[in-house]
Design a protein around this motif. Sequence first.
Motif, PDB file in Angstrom:
ATOM      1  N   ARG A 101      29.397  38.492  43.443  1.00  0.00           N
ATOM      2  CA  ARG A 101      30.739  37.998  43.776  1.00  0.00           C
ATOM      3  C   ARG A 101      31.818  38.861  43.123  1.00  0.00           C
ATOM      4  O   ARG A 101      31.623  39.355  42.012  1.00  0.00           O
ATOM      5  CB  ARG A 101      30.924  36.568  43.274  1.00  0.00           C
ATOM      6  CG  ARG A 101      30.074  35.536  43.934  1.00  0.00           C
ATOM      7  CD  ARG A 101      30.235  34.198  43.258  1.00  0.00           C
ATOM      8  NE  ARG A 101      29.741  34.326  41.869  1.00  0.00           N
ATOM      9  CZ  ARG A 101      30.045  33.502  40.894  1.00  0.00           C
ATOM     10  NH1 ARG A 101      30.849  32.502  41.087  1.00  0.00           N
ATOM     11  NH2 ARG A 101      29.543  33.678  39.682  1.00  0.00           N
ATOM     12  N   PRO A 102      32.975  38.999  43.752  1.00  0.00           N
ATOM     13  CA  PRO A 102      34.093  39.679  43.097  1.00  0.00           C
ATOM     14  C   PRO A 102      34.449  38.954  41.793  1.00  0.00           C
ATOM     15  O   PRO A 102      34.398  37.730  41.727  1.00  0.00           O
ATOM     16  CB  PRO A 102      35.238  39.547  44.110  1.00  0.00           C
ATOM     17  CG  PRO A 102      34.546  39.364  45.423  1.00  0.00           C
ATOM     18  CD  PRO A 102      33.291  38.588  45.113  1.00  0.00           C
ATOM     19  N   GLY A 103      34.776  39.710  40.774  1.00  0.00           N
ATOM     20  CA  GLY A 103      35.136  39.134  39.488  1.00  0.00           C
ATOM     21  C   GLY A 103      33.967  38.947  38.535  1.00  0.00           C
ATOM     22  O   GLY A 103      34.163  38.585  37.380  1.00  0.00           O
ATOM     23  N   THR A 104      32.751  39.173  39.010  1.00  0.00           N
ATOM     24  CA  THR A 104      31.569  39.060  38.157  1.00  0.00           C
ATOM     25  C   THR A 104      31.542  40.237  37.196  1.00  0.00           C
ATOM     26  O   THR A 104      31.818  41.365  37.581  1.00  0.00           O
ATOM     27  CB  THR A 104      30.287  39.060  39.018  1.00  0.00           C
ATOM     28  OG1 THR A 104      30.354  37.959  39.921  1.00  0.00           O
ATOM     29  CG2 THR A 104      29.037  38.954  38.168  1.00  0.00           C
ATOM     30  N   ARG A 105      31.229  39.955  35.934  1.00  0.00           N
ATOM     31  CA  ARG A 105      31.083  41.040  34.959  1.00  0.00           C
ATOM     32  C   ARG A 105      29.870  41.876  35.299  1.00  0.00           C
ATOM     33  O   ARG A 105      28.805  41.336  35.569  1.00  0.00           O
ATOM     34  CB  ARG A 105      30.859  40.468  33.558  1.00  0.00           C
ATOM     35  CG  ARG A 105      32.085  40.192  32.819  1.00  0.00           C
ATOM     36  CD  ARG A 105      31.723  39.801  31.390  1.00  0.00           C
ATOM     37  NE  ARG A 105      32.644  38.764  31.024  1.00  0.00           N
ATOM     38  CZ  ARG A 105      32.366  37.721  30.275  1.00  0.00           C
ATOM     39  NH1 ARG A 105      31.175  37.561  29.777  1.00  0.00           N
ATOM     40  NH2 ARG A 105      33.284  36.831  30.012  1.00  0.00           N
TER      41      ARG A 105
END
Length: 119
Positions: A101-105
């Motif tokens: 997902r976007p924003g996942t580290r």
Amino acid sequence: MRREPRPAAHKVVVLVVDGVYPFELGIPQHVLGSAGGRYEVMTAGVDGKPVRAVSDLTVTPGHGPEVLAEADTVIIPGYAITQASAATTDSKALDALSRVRPGTRLVSICSGAFLLAGT
């Protein structure tokens, strides 16, 4: 002794790729898994099949790539790099990482940075 993660535990998925170094593979579980249940650490393969480690070992990740979509952090441990693998990123690994997902580290250990750079 393994503690059960808390309901709101930070979900960490370690992506296991061919040629993985067993030492680097164990680091996330050793460090984060001993943090009193704050982290849920899981392993995932790129295609749900056993993975050949750099030594005379085969590793069977606990999950397939689908769990990458649930991760709060994805860790790519070090793996053996050759001239050929440094020049071309593994398409199965890229497909697996496309689920993140976007924003996942995204975190790499040692040569795992090659795969991150390839994304």
